[in-house]
Design a protein around this motif. Structure first.
Motif, mmCIF file in Angstrom:
data_model
loop_
_atom_site.group_PDB
_atom_site.id
_atom_site.type_symbol
_atom_site.label_atom_id
_atom_site.label_comp_id
_atom_site.label_asym_id
_atom_site.label_seq_id
_atom_site.Cartn_x
_atom_site.Cartn_y
_atom_site.Cartn_z
ATOM 1 N N THR A 259 39.393 30.808 34.969
ATOM 2 C CA THR A 259 39.335 31.784 36.069
ATOM 3 C C THR A 259 38.221 31.419 37.028
ATOM 4 O O THR A 259 38.411 31.413 38.249
ATOM 5 C CB THR A 259 39.068 33.184 35.517
ATOM 6 O OG1 THR A 259 39.819 33.356 34.336
ATOM 7 C CG2 THR A 259 39.411 34.252 36.534
ATOM 8 N N ARG B 21 50.073 37.570 20.508
ATOM 9 C CA ARG B 21 48.959 37.741 21.454
ATOM 10 C C ARG B 21 47.665 38.038 20.726
ATOM 11 O O ARG B 21 46.599 37.545 21.088
ATOM 12 C CB ARG B 21 49.243 38.937 22.356
ATOM 13 C CG ARG B 21 49.779 38.559 23.691
ATOM 14 C CD ARG B 21 49.886 39.769 24.522
ATOM 15 N NE ARG B 21 48.686 39.880 25.330
ATOM 16 C CZ ARG B 21 48.478 40.808 26.234
ATOM 17 N NH1 ARG B 21 49.364 41.740 26.420
ATOM 18 N NH2 ARG B 21 47.396 40.835 26.949
ATOM 19 N N SER C 173 50.678 37.609 36.112
ATOM 20 C CA SER C 173 51.017 36.563 35.150
ATOM 21 C C SER C 173 52.507 36.598 34.875
ATOM 22 O O SER C 173 53.219 37.524 35.280
ATOM 23 C CB SER C 173 50.239 36.795 33.857
ATOM 24 O OG SER C 173 50.737 37.957 33.243
ATOM 25 N N GLY D 92 43.762 30.509 34.547
ATOM 26 C CA GLY D 92 42.867 31.646 34.378
ATOM 27 C C GLY D 92 43.599 32.953 34.627
ATOM 28 O O GLY D 92 44.827 33.020 34.561
ATOM 29 N N ARG D 93 42.854 33.978 34.922
ATOM 30 C CA ARG D 93 43.494 35.296 35.097
ATOM 31 C C ARG D 93 44.060 35.390 36.501
ATOM 32 O O ARG D 93 43.325 35.556 37.458
ATOM 33 C CB ARG D 93 42.467 36.412 34.885
ATOM 34 C CG ARG D 93 42.062 36.484 33.463
ATOM 35 C CD ARG D 93 41.755 37.902 33.004
ATOM 36 N NE ARG D 93 41.214 37.814 31.646
ATOM 37 C CZ ARG D 93 41.953 37.609 30.572
ATOM 38 N NH1 ARG D 93 43.239 37.515 30.678
ATOM 39 N NH2 ARG D 93 41.399 37.491 29.392
ATOM 40 N N GLU E 2 52.613 32.703 27.969
ATOM 41 C CA GLU E 2 51.619 33.417 28.771
ATOM 42 C C GLU E 2 50.241 32.781 28.571
ATOM 43 O O GLU E 2 49.475 32.601 29.530
ATOM 44 C CB GLU E 2 51.598 34.889 28.322
ATOM 45 C CG GLU E 2 50.689 35.752 29.157
ATOM 46 C CD GLU E 2 50.463 37.112 28.511
ATOM 47 O OE1 GLU E 2 50.804 37.269 27.315
ATOM 48 O OE2 GLU E 2 49.943 37.998 29.193
ATOM 49 N N ALA E 3 49.941 32.425 27.316
ATOM 50 C CA ALA E 3 48.649 31.808 27.049
ATOM 51 C C ALA E 3 48.519 30.470 27.766
ATOM 52 O O ALA E 3 47.434 30.116 28.244
ATOM 53 C CB ALA E 3 48.484 31.612 25.539
ATOM 54 N N GLU F 265 39.916 32.598 24.578
ATOM 55 C CA GLU F 265 39.324 33.553 25.530
ATOM 56 C C GLU F 265 38.282 32.872 26.393
ATOM 57 O O GLU F 265 38.233 33.031 27.614
ATOM 58 C CB GLU F 265 38.667 34.712 24.777
ATOM 59 C CG GLU F 265 39.651 35.722 24.239
ATOM 60 C CD GLU F 265 40.515 36.322 25.336
ATOM 61 O OE1 GLU F 265 41.734 36.369 25.165
ATOM 62 O OE2 GLU F 265 39.972 36.721 26.396
ATOM 63 N N HIS G 8 51.901 23.848 32.997
ATOM 64 C CA HIS G 8 50.630 24.501 32.687
ATOM 65 C C HIS G 8 49.883 23.756 31.593
ATOM 66 O O HIS G 8 48.671 23.544 31.659
ATOM 67 C CB HIS G 8 50.870 25.946 32.213
ATOM 68 C CG HIS G 8 51.403 26.840 33.290
ATOM 69 N ND1 HIS G 8 50.891 26.841 34.566
ATOM 70 C CD2 HIS G 8 52.393 27.760 33.270
ATOM 71 C CE1 HIS G 8 51.558 27.729 35.289
ATOM 72 N NE2 HIS G 8 52.472 28.297 34.528
ATOM 73 N N ILE H 24 39.877 30.788 28.970
ATOM 74 C CA ILE H 24 40.468 31.545 30.078
ATOM 75 C C ILE H 24 39.383 31.894 31.085
ATOM 76 O O ILE H 24 39.593 31.791 32.307
ATOM 77 C CB ILE H 24 41.171 32.811 29.565
ATOM 78 C CG1 ILE H 24 42.339 32.421 28.680
ATOM 79 C CG2 ILE H 24 41.634 33.669 30.716
ATOM 80 C CD1 ILE H 24 43.052 33.599 28.087
ATOM 81 N N GLN I 172 49.827 29.688 30.618
ATOM 82 C CA GLN I 172 49.521 29.936 32.026
ATOM 83 C C GLN I 172 48.054 30.299 32.197
ATOM 84 O O GLN I 172 47.377 29.864 33.124
ATOM 85 C CB GLN I 172 50.412 31.052 32.563
ATOM 86 C CG GLN I 172 50.257 31.215 34.070
ATOM 87 C CD GLN I 172 50.885 32.487 34.573
ATOM 88 O OE1 GLN I 172 50.899 33.504 33.887
ATOM 89 N NE2 GLN I 172 51.381 32.441 35.789
ATOM 90 N N TYR I 173 47.550 31.145 31.290
ATOM 91 C CA TYR I 173 46.140 31.535 31.372
ATOM 92 C C TYR I 173 45.240 30.329 31.220
ATOM 93 O O TYR I 173 44.214 30.198 31.890
ATOM 94 C CB TYR I 173 45.799 32.531 30.271
ATOM 95 C CG TYR I 173 46.187 33.965 30.584
ATOM 96 C CD1 TYR I 173 46.468 34.854 29.573
ATOM 97 C CD2 TYR I 173 46.257 34.419 31.892
ATOM 98 C CE1 TYR I 173 46.808 36.169 29.843
ATOM 99 C CE2 TYR I 173 46.601 35.719 32.173
ATOM 100 C CZ TYR I 173 46.870 36.592 31.144
ATOM 101 O OH TYR I 173 47.204 37.869 31.415
#
Lengths: 595, 224
Positions: A588, A573, A498, A493-494, A485-486, A581, A525, A584, A488-489
């Motif tokens: 975004t 997570r 997701s 981005g957001r 998941e990270a 952060e 990614h 991300i 992909q972020y």
């Protein structure tokens, strides 16, 4: 120890503190007071409401519960139909009720010398319901109970000393006495036919329901009727009713509401002052454990938070007694009782009844706090109350009404009975369902899952904080999912949906099918992010996790393993590095700029 | 006791219902003597003997669980049944579940294990019977697992498993935690006395080191 006997003993404790109701009297809400002159003329109509518009309770004579179609007037007070003959209900019944009220008071007060009671007698002689509402009274006040007052006297007529002998006389004339062996007091005494009603249970069909009742044919046995099915004396019935009603008073500090059950808890105090203080200390500590108000400083997961609370409460006791320290072992020896009651239409069911020395409770509650401890901590200082834990892990939209039926009772029983009782597996199932339905995994679920698994037989307890070398496959798969998941972020981005939103359910239940495509996309990614200089921490992390996994991923995960997946996911997570952060956010903005 | 027996009884769930909480059933912590007598009578009983319970050993920790189930609120009426018999038809005797449904909760014990020590006495209807004959019958039947009907742990839906403990065999290990071994259980139902008018008789029960010594408790406080 039986429930009724323990309540009977609590009544003794109440008596010592003079907080008791006397047989034949009880606290009822009186909303209107009529002020009378000595000759019975009605001078004024006063309203007796509190700040929220509810009638204030007053101590009035009441020795029976009203039921059925007959007219049963109360002495010196009653509702508007009985007192004035006015009311919204059936006019025939209202007329009979008023006639019964007069018929009770007129002979009883005929030779009365006390001016207050005599004023009422005169009032009843003169009052005619056909004259309508008395001046100064509104229609809305007809729903309240009415009391009386003599001009110049602050007290209600019921508080005047002259009223008490009449009450005693009327009460003892009531009903015939069948004698039998009382199962509470252990001696032959007159038996009660209808048990006292209990107020303070939320969610019931009416405001007052009896705890012991045999209101339907199929509940009776051996041809016995009503209360004779369980022979209890009038004295014991009155005492346990008064005790339970006192415990269930809303601001009493002895009452909790845990989902559908109303819980009363109390301690037995020995007759001396120190005993009373000890009892109060343990009750206070228990109350603040289950109703945490403001949060205090954080404690580490190995602390015994409940013992700490008890320690605080005991220190207060010591201060009050000018002693250096109260021995915590003394508190452990206090007998403590917890009674969980749930309404069932017109009856009350006992959801749990736990009666033991306080030491056992203390160990049980500490064990619960340790079972749900997880890092990083999802809540403030003190461990959460059971209600909050349940609503955050099992309720749709976190509404208290949506906690599955019966779950709260089973969880409370596990909490209170301690290590030997496993948490209900239904709690694990409900939590996993909420996670699959898309609830944010904010740590509460992981804590609940860890608690359930810690007491299951043959199940390894998940770790409290991130354990990178955990041998359990499901845990590592959860961590892997968080890293994907990270990735992909970091690249996109957001996004609106997701992979966590789309694939959580499939990944946690059938990993073999889903992780293949997820890993392929993750490669894309990662390389995408690398080209923009982001997410460089992801690859080594990914490698470390994959090293812990077998070549063949499991085809399905059992419920317990799906729980471990959730715990691993939460831990990983929460451990994302700080710069992730910021990356991300960057990603975004870039993406939004692209569109 | 010359003709005493020891029977081990266990099961997954038990509900020794309290009389005061009989509607929303709550179980006593330990079996009542009359329920235990019912278990023995299921294995062997004749009008010649009456079982008396001496001791009940509680072997496993006392744990509760609860569930709710749907039952009915009406009882079959003897008067209507008689009328139906005379009229030769069953009209009006039925019970409509939808109208009579009552949901009742039960607070029961889970995972229970007891050893019952009991003896029997001969009654007036013994005739020429010899106690030895009855004890032999009981031992033989308990050994073989024979019973008139399956013994139950309080209510019929909780079947009991039983095994005879032969003379001289040691008692199974007691797994009660220390804080549950010595307890005052308050006034517990001893039995229902049918002869005058079906009154309930109670005795002051105490658990001492995991044993409910019925005789000793009876000797101290009288039941009726």
């Amino acid at each position: 120890m039986t429930v009724l006997q323990a309540l009977d003993r609590y009544y003794d404790r109440m008596e010592r503190q003079e907080a008791v109701a006397v047989p034949g009297w009880s606290y009822e809400p009186i909303g209107v007071v009529l002020e009378l002159a000595e000759d019975g003329a009605l001078l004024a109509v006063e309203s007796r409401l509190d700040s929220r518009g509810k009638p204030r309770p007053a101590r009035v004579p009441k020795w029976f519960n009203r039921s059925g179609k007959g007219s049963t007037p109360n002495f010196l007070w009653d509702n508007a139909a009985y007192v004035l003959g006015l009311g919204a209900k059936d006019p025939g019944k209202t007329a009979r009720d008023h006639a019964a009220f007069k018929a009770l008071h007129q002979p009883e007060l005929a030779e009365e010398t006390d001016p207050g009671l005599l004023a009422l007698w005169h009032f009843l002689q003169r009052w005619n319901p056909a004259s309508g509402l008395p001046p100064g009274m509104s229609e809305k006040q007809l729903v309240f109970n009415i009391g009386f007052r003599l001009r110049g006297d602050e007290r209600l007529l019921t508080d005047r000393p002259a009223a008490a002998p009449h009450v005693e006389r009327l009460r003892s004339a009531e009903g015939s006495d069948v004698e039998g062996f009382c199962l509470v007091r252990g001696e032959r005494l007159p038996l009660v036919r209808l048990h006292p009603k209990i107020k303070g249970i939320d969610g019931a069909a009416s405001a007052e329901i009896p705890l012991v009742s045999f209101n339907v044919d199929s509940f009776t046995s051996y041809g016995k009727e009503q209360g004779f099915n369980a022979p209890t004396s009038k004295l014991a019935a009155f005492r346990y009713g008064a005790a339970l009603n006192a415990l269930l008073r809303r601001e009493g500090g002895h009452r909790l509401r845990i989902a559908d059950a109303t819980v009363a808890f109390w301690a037995d105090a020995s007759a001396n002052e120190q005993g009373e203080a000890l009892a109060r200390a343990v009750e206070e500590a228990t109350f603040s454990f289950f109703e945490p108000g403001e949060t205090t400083e954080a404690t580490s997961p190995n602390d015994l938070p409940f013992t700490a609370l008890v320690g605080e409460a005991l220190k207060k006791v010591a201060k009050g007694h000018a002693e250096a320290d109260v021995d915590p072992a003394l508190a452990d020896g206090v007998e403590f009782h917890v009674l969980g009651l749930a309404p069932n239409v017109a009856r009350i069911a006992v959801r749990y009844w736990i009666s033991n020395r306080f030491g056992a409770f203390r160990r049980a509650l500490d064990s619960h706090a340790r079972a749900v401890a997880i890092l990083p901590r999802p809540w403030g200082g003190k461990p959460p109350s059971v209600q909050r834990l349940l609503v955050k892990t099992t309720a749709l939209q976190e509404k208290f009404d949506n906690i599955p039926e019966g779950l709260a009772g089973d969880v409370m029983r596990a909490v209170l009975q301690g290590e030997g009782t496993p948490y209900p597996r239904t709690w694990l199932a409900a939590t996993v369902i909420r996670l699959r339905a898309g609830d944010t995994p904010n740590g509460w679920h992981a804590a609940a899952i860890k608690a359930c698994l810690s007491r299951m037989q043959h199940e390894e307890t998940p770790p409290v904080s991130l354990d990178e070398n955990n041998r359990h496959e499901a845990y590592q798969l959860g961590r892997l999912f968080a890293v994907l998941e990270a990735a992909q972020y970091a690249a996109l981005g957001r996004v609106n949906a997701s992979i966590a939103d789309r694939y959580y359910g499939a990944a946690s239940s059938t990993p073999a099918r889903v992780f293949g495509p997820l890993m392929r996309n993750a490669r894309n990614h990662i390389s995408d992010a690398r080209k923009r200089g982001r997410g460089l921490w992801i690859e080594p992390r990914l490698q470390q996790i994959i090293n812990c996994l077998d070549a063949e991923l499991p085809h399905t995960l059992r419920l317990e393993d799906q729980g471990r997946f959730a715990v691993g996911y939460y831990h990983e997570r929460a451990h994302r590095p700080a710069k992730a952060e910021a990356e991300i956010e960057e990603a975004t903005k870039e993406n939004q700029g692209d569109e | 006791m010359a003709y005493g027996v020891r029977l081990r009884v266990w099961g997954a769930a038990a509900c020794w219902t309290r009389p005061e909480m009989k509607v929303e059933r709550v179980s006593y912590d330990v079996p009542t003597p009359s329920a235990v007598r019912g278990i023995l009578e299921a294995i062997h009983w004749k009008p010649a003997i009456v079982w008396r319970i001496d001791r009940i050993h509680v072997l496993k920790p006392i744990k509760f669980a609860s569930f709710r189930r749907n039952e009915v609120g009406a009882k079959a009426s003897a008067v209507l049944a008689e009328r139906g018999m005379r009229a030769g038809s069953v009209a009006g005797l039925g019970l409509s579940i939808e109208k009579e449904r009552q949901q009742r909760a039960t607070l029961l014990l889970t995972d229970v294990d007891y050893v019952i020590e009991a003896h029997f006495e001969m009654t007036d209807r013994a005739g020429d019977d010899d106690p030895a004959k009855h004890i032999a019958m009981f031992n033989r039947r308990a050994e073989a697992g024979q019973c008139f009907h399956r013994p139950c742990l309080g209510t019929r839906e909780f079947p009991a498993e039983f095994a005879l403990l032969p003379e001289g065999a040691p008692l199974p290990a007691n797994e009660l935690p220390p804080d549950q071994r010595n307890r005052d259980l308050g006034w517990m139902l001893y039995e229902i006395d049918f002869v005058p008018d079906r009154t309930s008789r109670f005795f002051h029960a105490r658990l001492e080191d995991g044993v409910l010594d019925v005789n000793r408790c009876l000797a101290e406080g009288t039941a009726a």
